[in-house]
Design an enzyme around this catalytic site. Structure first.
Site, mmCIF file in Angstrom:
data_model
loop_
_atom_site.group_PDB
_atom_site.id
_atom_site.type_symbol
_atom_site.label_atom_id
_atom_site.label_comp_id
_atom_site.label_asym_id
_atom_site.label_seq_id
_atom_site.Cartn_x
_atom_site.Cartn_y
_atom_site.Cartn_z
ATOM 1 C CE1 TYR A 34 -4.437 -4.848 2.393
ATOM 2 C CE2 TYR A 34 -3.612 -4.412 0.166
ATOM 3 C CZ TYR A 34 -3.994 -5.309 1.155
ATOM 4 O OH TYR A 34 -3.922 -6.659 0.925
ATOM 5 C CE LYS A 79 -1.490 -8.078 4.154
ATOM 6 N NZ LYS A 79 -2.174 -9.101 5.003
ATOM 7 C CE LYS A 86 -10.832 -5.551 -1.386
ATOM 8 N NZ LYS A 86 -10.752 -6.749 -0.594
ATOM 9 C CB ALA A 131 -5.752 -8.029 6.512
ATOM 10 C CB ILE A 182 -5.958 -10.907 15.075
ATOM 11 C CG1 ILE A 182 -5.922 -9.599 14.275
ATOM 12 C CG2 ILE A 182 -6.604 -12.037 14.290
ATOM 13 C CD1 ILE A 182 -4.984 -9.658 13.076
ATOM 14 N N PRO A 189 -18.004 2.091 -12.441
ATOM 15 C CG PRO A 189 -17.738 2.320 -10.112
ATOM 16 C CD PRO A 189 -18.499 1.546 -11.153
ATOM 17 C CB VAL A 190 -13.461 2.283 -15.381
ATOM 18 C CG1 VAL A 190 -12.002 2.089 -15.752
ATOM 19 C CG2 VAL A 190 -14.271 1.030 -15.665
ATOM 20 C CB THR A 226 -0.766 -8.035 -0.725
ATOM 21 O OG1 THR A 226 -0.951 -7.345 -1.962
ATOM 22 C CG2 THR A 226 -0.327 -7.004 0.303
ATOM 23 C CG ASP A 227 0.740 -8.126 -5.998
ATOM 24 O OD1 ASP A 227 -0.110 -7.602 -5.254
ATOM 25 O OD2 ASP A 227 0.541 -8.321 -7.216
ATOM 26 C CD GLU A 228 -2.606 -4.038 -3.556
ATOM 27 O OE1 GLU A 228 -2.734 -2.901 -3.086
ATOM 28 O OE2 GLU A 228 -3.569 -4.754 -3.898
HETATM 29 P P1 NAD Z 1 -11.397 -9.758 3.279
HETATM 30 O O1 NAD Z 1 -11.468 -8.299 3.560
HETATM 31 O O2 NAD Z 1 -12.405 -10.376 2.372
HETATM 32 O O3 NAD Z 1 -11.466 -10.578 4.661
HETATM 33 C C1 NAD Z 1 -10.767 -10.171 5.807
HETATM 34 C C2 NAD Z 1 -11.318 -10.966 6.988
HETATM 35 O O4 NAD Z 1 -10.587 -10.573 8.147
HETATM 36 C C3 NAD Z 1 -12.797 -10.681 7.285
HETATM 37 O O5 NAD Z 1 -13.471 -11.884 7.544
HETATM 38 C C4 NAD Z 1 -12.761 -9.803 8.523
HETATM 39 O O6 NAD Z 1 -13.895 -9.966 9.363
HETATM 40 C C5 NAD Z 1 -11.502 -10.315 9.204
HETATM 41 N N1 NAD Z 1 -10.906 -9.309 10.099
HETATM 42 C C6 NAD Z 1 -10.638 -8.015 9.833
HETATM 43 N N2 NAD Z 1 -10.102 -7.412 10.906
HETATM 44 C C7 NAD Z 1 -9.992 -8.369 11.870
HETATM 45 C C8 NAD Z 1 -9.492 -8.381 13.194
HETATM 46 N N3 NAD Z 1 -8.985 -7.281 13.765
HETATM 47 N N4 NAD Z 1 -9.516 -9.544 13.890
HETATM 48 C C9 NAD Z 1 -10.029 -10.671 13.338
HETATM 49 N N5 NAD Z 1 -10.536 -10.717 12.091
HETATM 50 C C10 NAD Z 1 -10.514 -9.580 11.356
HETATM 51 O O7 NAD Z 1 -9.919 -10.017 2.758
HETATM 52 P P2 NAD Z 1 -9.385 -11.113 1.726
HETATM 53 O O8 NAD Z 1 -9.496 -10.578 0.357
HETATM 54 O O9 NAD Z 1 -9.983 -12.426 2.063
HETATM 55 O O10 NAD Z 1 -7.845 -11.103 2.115
HETATM 56 C C11 NAD Z 1 -7.326 -12.006 3.074
HETATM 57 C C12 NAD Z 1 -5.840 -11.748 3.245
HETATM 58 O O11 NAD Z 1 -5.187 -11.917 1.989
HETATM 59 C C13 NAD Z 1 -5.505 -10.327 3.696
HETATM 60 O O12 NAD Z 1 -4.451 -10.411 4.618
HETATM 61 C C14 NAD Z 1 -5.065 -9.627 2.434
HETATM 62 O O13 NAD Z 1 -4.147 -8.595 2.708
HETATM 63 C C15 NAD Z 1 -4.430 -10.768 1.675
HETATM 64 N N6 NAD Z 1 -4.439 -10.657 0.206
HETATM 65 C C16 NAD Z 1 -5.592 -10.408 -0.449
HETATM 66 C C17 NAD Z 1 -5.589 -10.359 -1.836
HETATM 67 C C18 NAD Z 1 -6.866 -10.116 -2.624
HETATM 68 O O14 NAD Z 1 -6.798 -9.961 -3.839
HETATM 69 N N7 NAD Z 1 -8.030 -10.123 -2.016
HETATM 70 C C19 NAD Z 1 -4.403 -10.532 -2.549
HETATM 71 C C20 NAD Z 1 -3.222 -10.790 -1.829
HETATM 72 C C21 NAD Z 1 -3.266 -10.849 -0.451
HETATM 73 P P1 TYD Z 2 -9.275 -3.528 -6.236
HETATM 74 O O1 TYD Z 2 -10.183 -4.671 -6.537
HETATM 75 O O2 TYD Z 2 -9.707 -2.506 -5.219
HETATM 76 O O3 TYD Z 2 -7.861 -4.164 -5.844
HETATM 77 P P2 TYD Z 2 -6.426 -3.436 -5.622
HETATM 78 O O4 TYD Z 2 -6.616 -1.990 -5.531
HETATM 79 O O5 TYD Z 2 -5.983 -4.025 -4.313
HETATM 80 O O6 TYD Z 2 -5.586 -3.870 -6.782
HETATM 81 O O7 TYD Z 2 -8.968 -2.753 -7.569
HETATM 82 C C1 TYD Z 2 -8.417 -3.420 -8.696
HETATM 83 C C2 TYD Z 2 -8.178 -2.373 -9.767
HETATM 84 O O8 TYD Z 2 -9.441 -1.869 -10.211
HETATM 85 C C3 TYD Z 2 -7.403 -1.156 -9.267
HETATM 86 O O9 TYD Z 2 -6.540 -0.719 -10.312
HETATM 87 C C4 TYD Z 2 -8.468 -0.118 -9.000
HETATM 88 C C5 TYD Z 2 -9.533 -0.456 -10.025
HETATM 89 N N1 TYD Z 2 -10.923 -0.156 -9.634
HETATM 90 C C6 TYD Z 2 -11.742 0.600 -10.470
HETATM 91 O O10 TYD Z 2 -11.326 1.040 -11.557
HETATM 92 N N2 TYD Z 2 -13.034 0.834 -10.075
HETATM 93 C C7 TYD Z 2 -13.533 0.384 -8.905
HETATM 94 O O11 TYD Z 2 -14.716 0.643 -8.575
HETATM 95 C C8 TYD Z 2 -12.678 -0.405 -8.047
HETATM 96 C C9 TYD Z 2 -13.185 -0.921 -6.729
HETATM 97 C C10 TYD Z 2 -11.379 -0.643 -8.459
#
Ligand code: NAD
Ligand code: TYD
Length: 344
Positions: free
Chosen positions: A154, A158, A193, A87, A64, A209-210, A129-131
């Site tokens: 991160y 965002k 994740k 992202a 992108i 791993p918590v 994201t809410d983060e």
């Molecule tokens: P993900 O990491 O699983 O997927 C990200 C995708 O983006 C991948 O397919 C990757 O190849 C692509 N990508 C990365 N860099 C790129 C670049 N420079 N150009 C083109 N493509 C690229 O992420 P996800 O969990 O599917 O999250 C998607 C979106 O939702 C993100 O913007 C994230 O911030 C947002 N989001 C995620 C969560 C969550 O819980 N996963 C929650 C809220 C918001």
């Molecule tokens: P994660 O799935 O990385 O999402 P985010 O950090 O964006 O919320 O983590 C979710 C929660 O789980 C966060 O509080 C961190 C925790 N966590 C662990 O305790 N152990 C792990 O191995 C991972 C990946 C996350």
């Protein structure tokens, strides 16, 4: 009501993007999707295998941040709407190596906005994201007016993107909308994740791993509910607005891990408390009443049902997990499409 029919989805080979593309192709018969994804470690074409030949889905491999490519794709496919999922998305990776988060999440979003503006794209949805709001204490919820206060590289990247989206609306009058969602879970999530990692490790009888004492709280939402929310905002959200999306399912990490172990019939002795994440946000919780009142959206999948479905999916898709975790998907992609990939 926006009526974009030729939509550029970025990051549509990642977890949420894959779920969204499938949902869109199934539910919106007159929408055509162009899917632009760089296929980083997190993007996997195997997740889209049954969509690749779909007549209304076109995959383009690319970054992108590549302005020439993005402008070409928008022009070539007469794109009238953009939904930006692409992202770097993992907090732990952003702590280890923040640079690429700024490049993709900030620089990439800026590039998309500029190209969209130049081409007169009618609507731009930023998947945020809410983060970006930072961390809550034991009480309270994030609303759309909560000040942005991101804590990790991160979430800072965002938030930077969200500011740029707002700036393009305010300065240039672009039609933009932003969604800010809580933690997603479901099929096709990369096993780094919390939920897919714990399922994968529990199945292998490896320690789970918590971080810290496991008392951090996340508001879990099934990915299908998030995808419906994104489409509702894209189709009906008001220009320039932000919409919070949440699952109304707060759980401590320890509760989530114990639920997974119980459903897999594995012992809690697998839990291993490890060093806490640096700057670990304590609690996220969303007030999604604007989504309900203005767009009629509410989450439909209760956590207990969603987590069962998710575990079943991972049990049935061990090959996918092995493939993405080993980097094999890259080889698969090269074999199917050659080194040039599907990019035109
Ligand atoms: P993900 O990491 O699983 O997927 C990200 C995708 O983006 C991948 O397919 C990757 O190849 C692509 N990508 C990365 N860099 C790129 C670049 N420079 N150009 C083109 N493509 C690229 O992420 P996800 O969990 O599917 O999250 C998607 C979106 O939702 C993100 O913007 C994230 O911030 C947002 N989001 C995620 C969560 C969550 O819980 N996963 C929650 C809220 C918001
Ligand atoms: P994660 O799935 O990385 O999402 P985010 O950090 O964006 O919320 O983590 C979710 C929660 O789980 C966060 O509080 C961190 C925790 N966590 C662990 O305790 N152990 C792990 O191995 C991972 C990946 C996350």
């Amino acid at each position: 009501m926006q009526d974009c029919r030729r939509i550029l989805i970025t990051g549509g080979a990642g977890f949420i993007g894959v779920n969204f593309v499938r949902q869109l192709l199934a539910d919106e018969p007159d929408v055509t999707v162009v899917n632009l994804d760089a296929l980083t470690y997190a993007g996997n074409l195997a997740s889209l295998a049954d969509c690749l030949q779909h007549p209304r889905h076109r995959f383009v491999r690319g970054n992108i941040g590549n302005s020439e490519l993005v402008r070409h794709v928008i022009r070539e496919h007469k794109i009238d709407g953009i939904i930006n999922f692409a992202a770097e998305s993992h907090v732990d990776r952003s702590i280890a190596a923040p640079g690429v988060f700024v490049d993709t999440n900030v620089g990439g979003t800026l590039n998309l906005l500029a190209a969209a503006r130049e081409a007169g794209v009618r609507r731009f949805l930023q998947v945020s994201t809410d983060e970006v709001y930072g961390s809550l204490g034991a009480e309270g919820f994030f609303t759309e007016t909560t000040p942005l206060s991101p804590n990790s590289p991160y979430s800072a990247s965002k938030a930077g993107a969200d500011h740029l989206v707002h700036a393009f609306h305010h300065t240039f009058g672009m039609d933009t909308v932003i969604t800010r969602c809580s933690n997603n879970y479901g099929a096709y999530q990369f096993p780094e994740k919390l939920i897919p990692l714990m399922i994968k490790r529990a199945l292998a009888d490896e320690p789970l791993p918590v971080y810290g004492d496991g008392s951090n709280v996340r508001d879990w939402i099934h990915v299908s509910d998030h995808c419906r929310a994104i489409w509702a905002v894209f189709a009906k959200g008001a220009p320039g607005e932000v919409y919070n999306v949440g699952g109304n399912s707060e759980r401590t990490n320890l509760q989530v891990v114990k639920t997974i172990l119980a459903l897999l019939d594995k012992p809690e002795s697998l839990i291993s408390f490890v060093k806490d994440r640096l700057g670990h946000d304590l609690r996220y919780a969303i007030d999604a009443s604007k989504m309900k009142e203005e767009l009629g959206w509410t989450p439909q999948v209760p956590f207990d049902e969603g987590i069962r479905r998710t575990i079943d999916w991972y049990l049935a898709n061990g090959d996918w997990v092995a493939q993405v975790a080993s980097g094999e998907y890259q080889k698969y992609f090269e074999e199917m499409y050659g080194t040039r990939g599907a990019a035109e």
